[in-house]
Scaffold this active site. Sequence first.
Site, mmCIF file in Angstrom:
data_model
loop_
_atom_site.group_PDB
_atom_site.id
_atom_site.type_symbol
_atom_site.label_atom_id
_atom_site.label_comp_id
_atom_site.label_asym_id
_atom_site.label_seq_id
_atom_site.Cartn_x
_atom_site.Cartn_y
_atom_site.Cartn_z
ATOM 1 C CG HIS A 2 -1.028 -3.831 -0.804
ATOM 2 N ND1 HIS A 2 -0.399 -3.101 -1.791
ATOM 3 C CD2 HIS A 2 -2.358 -3.643 -0.996
ATOM 4 C CE1 HIS A 2 -1.301 -2.496 -2.542
ATOM 5 N NE2 HIS A 2 -2.496 -2.807 -2.086
HETATM 6 O O1 RIB Z 1 -1.996 0.791 0.781
HETATM 7 C C1 RIB Z 1 -2.144 -0.580 1.057
HETATM 8 C C2 RIB Z 1 -2.232 -0.808 2.527
HETATM 9 O O2 RIB Z 1 -3.378 -0.131 3.041
HETATM 10 C C3 RIB Z 1 -2.430 -2.288 2.894
HETATM 11 O O3 RIB Z 1 -1.866 -2.538 4.149
HETATM 12 C C4 RIB Z 1 -3.916 -2.415 2.975
HETATM 13 O O4 RIB Z 1 -4.317 -3.482 3.838
HETATM 14 C C5 RIB Z 1 -4.291 -1.087 3.577
HETATM 15 O O5 RIB Z 1 -4.093 -1.189 4.985
#
Ligand code: RIB
Length: 306
Positions: free
Chosen positions: A234
């Site tokens: 992500h």
């Molecule tokens: O939903 C994904 C996010 O939430 C990413 O930033 C992961 O590291 C968590 O922080």
Amino acid sequence: MPIVLDCDPGHDDAIALLLALASPEVELLGVTTTYGNQTLEKTTANALRVLELAGRTDVPVAAGADRPLVRELAVAAHVHGDSGLDGPVLPAPTTRPIEDDAVTFTAGVVAEAAIPVTLVPVGPLTNVARVIERTGGEGIEGIVLMGGAIAEGNVTPAAEFNAWADPEAAQAVFASGLPVTMIGLDVTHRAVTTPEIQGRLRSTGAIGTFVADLVDFFTVYHRETYGWDGAPIHDAVAVASLIDPSLVTTTRCNVEVELESELCRGRTVVDRWRRTDRPPNAHVGVDLDTARFFSLLTERIARLDA
Ligand code: RIB
Ligand code: CA
């Protein structure tokens, strides 16, 4: 481009940090930490560990919020493990965060920077909401955040974790009037690793192997949940979008965050097709060039071992 990375390492945060360190297109002025994937103490220690692994203890780390603005603290240990960075073993950090807290540090950075600074939050938005309140947005070029979703959530059916963890902070960021780019799950779920990509990472050297080992652990939750043979990186997509904006396709639209409903707490309501008269306030990611993203990631991670 001068940036401050606000993060909650966290496996994908760690990879995003390494990508930023390896990329001359971004000047990493500092790292700020927040609760999120784990407690503030653990995410801060993890940020220090990763900087030490990369030989970059020159980068200041400022600890920030240990809980949301008004909501109860909730961490994602079920995804990232007890340490917040389970899987490959990194020694305890030999460095410490600076004295200033995240908000004081970031406010100082944006006040002193020669050119406006881009804030890159990839965890809950508590710190960034407080920076905006403290500075009024002065000196901030924009905000490129990993968070939210047009479609389904991941912490609940309705909401993505970063927006859900502190929805009041998320709403404040989208309502700030600053240029906001939202890199949400619709885009980051197109950045799922494969065993072949892990192999490419391992072939680049020790840090690439560390990244592949992080992915091994991060895959456990995603295999159980989605049946994937990989994990979505992500946060690295947010950093990659700064390095090469052509990687992410965005559309400008209105985003509001649900604060009242418990069922839909933290949902980013994205008016993608202009069904309301709410004015557009964000560039929202709708597509990712997955192959070029992973080519960039592996090529840059390789530089850290050069
Ligand atoms: O939903 C994904 C996010 O939430 C990413 O930033 C992961 O590291 C968590 O922080
Ligand atoms: Ca994160």
